[in-house]
Design a protein around this motif. Structure first.
Motif, PDB file in Angstrom:
ATOM      1  N   LYS A 123       0.845  -1.199   0.000  1.00 19.43           N
ATOM      2  CA  LYS A 123       0.000   0.000   0.000  1.00 19.43           C
ATOM      3  C   LYS A 123       0.873   1.238   0.000  1.00 19.43           C
ATOM      4  CE  LYS A 123      -3.924  -2.185   0.445  1.00 19.43           C
ATOM      5  NZ  LYS A 123      -4.661  -2.464  -0.717  1.00 19.43           N
ATOM      6  N   TYR A 124       0.480   2.207  -0.758  1.00 16.35           N
ATOM      7  CA  TYR A 124       1.223   3.464  -0.861  1.00 16.35           C
ATOM      8  C   TYR A 124       0.833   4.390   0.284  1.00 16.35           C
ATOM      9  CZ  TYR A 124       2.668   8.027  -2.539  1.00 16.35           C
ATOM     10  OH  TYR A 124       3.212   9.282  -2.640  1.00 16.35           O
ATOM     11  N   ASN A 125       1.825   4.876   0.989  1.00 15.45           N
ATOM     12  CA  ASN A 125       1.614   5.834   2.064  1.00 15.45           C
ATOM     13  C   ASN A 125       2.290   7.136   1.641  1.00 15.45           C
ATOM     14  OD1 ASN A 125       1.619   7.392   4.347  1.00 15.45           O
ATOM     15  ND2 ASN A 125       2.420   5.812   5.706  1.00 15.45           N
ATOM     16  N   PRO A 126       1.527   8.208   1.406  1.00 14.27           N
ATOM     17  CA  PRO A 126       2.133   9.453   0.930  1.00 14.27           C
ATOM     18  C   PRO A 126       3.093  10.088   1.936  1.00 14.27           C
ATOM     19  CG  PRO A 126      -0.194   9.774   1.419  1.00 14.27           C
ATOM     20  CD  PRO A 126       0.087   8.313   1.566  1.00 14.27           C
ATOM     21  N   ASN A 127       3.011   9.696   3.219  1.00 12.78           N
ATOM     22  CA  ASN A 127       3.909  10.256   4.231  1.00 12.78           C
ATOM     23  C   ASN A 127       5.210   9.473   4.356  1.00 12.78           C
ATOM     24  OD1 ASN A 127       1.999  12.231   4.890  1.00 12.78           O
ATOM     25  ND2 ASN A 127       0.933  10.795   6.239  1.00 12.78           N
ATOM     26  N   GLU A 128       5.271   8.339   3.723  1.00 16.03           N
ATOM     27  CA  GLU A 128       6.453   7.470   3.807  1.00 16.03           C
ATOM     28  C   GLU A 128       7.397   7.804   2.647  1.00 16.03           C
ATOM     29  OE1 GLU A 128       8.628   4.288   5.501  1.00 16.03           O
ATOM     30  OE2 GLU A 128       6.739   5.125   6.202  1.00 16.03           O
ATOM     31  N   ARG A 139       9.673  -0.064   7.660  1.00 12.68           N
ATOM     32  CA  ARG A 139       8.484  -0.261   8.493  1.00 12.68           C
ATOM     33  C   ARG A 139       8.385   0.865   9.499  1.00 12.68           C
ATOM     34  NH1 ARG A 139       8.201  -6.737   9.177  1.00 12.68           N
ATOM     35  NH2 ARG A 139       8.518  -7.115   6.997  1.00 12.68           N
ATOM     36  N   ASN A 140       7.170   1.212   9.827  1.00 15.86           N
ATOM     37  CA  ASN A 140       6.922   2.264  10.787  1.00 15.86           C
ATOM     38  C   ASN A 140       7.010   1.652  12.189  1.00 15.86           C
ATOM     39  OD1 ASN A 140       6.243   4.593  12.007  1.00 15.86           O
ATOM     40  ND2 ASN A 140       4.210   4.781  11.079  1.00 15.86           N
TER      41      ASN A 140
END
Length: 107
Positions: free
Chosen positions: A89-94, A103-104
């Motif tokens: 999944k694309y995370n714009p904040n990553e 990994r967060n």
């Protein structure tokens, strides 16, 4: 000068595999358009359009637009047998870093 006397007319030979000359006479436009429509309908996932791809390649070989080749050599079976994985999944904040999976780890 007249070069026609010195030249001999030769039957054209199909190009090697991997060479794709233009289809000037539109001999394979229908299979090509069917393949392109399939790609559009399936979010450009070529594995879902293999049958159209085969028909297009066969048309090109039949019309001497590419060298004749056994369909088994194009890797269609490898694609059928490949394990399909979901894209992350694309995370714009990553931040995106090629080759890294981050990994967060909020503690």
């Amino acid at each position: 000068m007249n070069f026609a006397q010195n030249s001999s007319i030769q039957k054209p030979t199909p190009p090697d595999k991997g060479s794709f000359p233009l289809d000037h006479d539109s001999e394979c436009s229908k299979p090509m358009m069917d393949y392109m429509k399939c790609l559009k309908d399936n979010q450009n996932q070529s594995r879902l359009c293999m049958e159209f791809s085969k028909l297009y390649l066969q048309c090109r070989m039949d019309n001497n637009l590419m060298a004749k080749e056994d369909m088994d050599n194009f890797g269609f079976e490898n694609v059928k047998n490949a394990k399909i994985v979901q894209a992350p999944k694309y995370n714009p904040n990553e931040p995106i870093v090629a080759g890294l999976s981050r990994r967060n780890n909020n503690k």
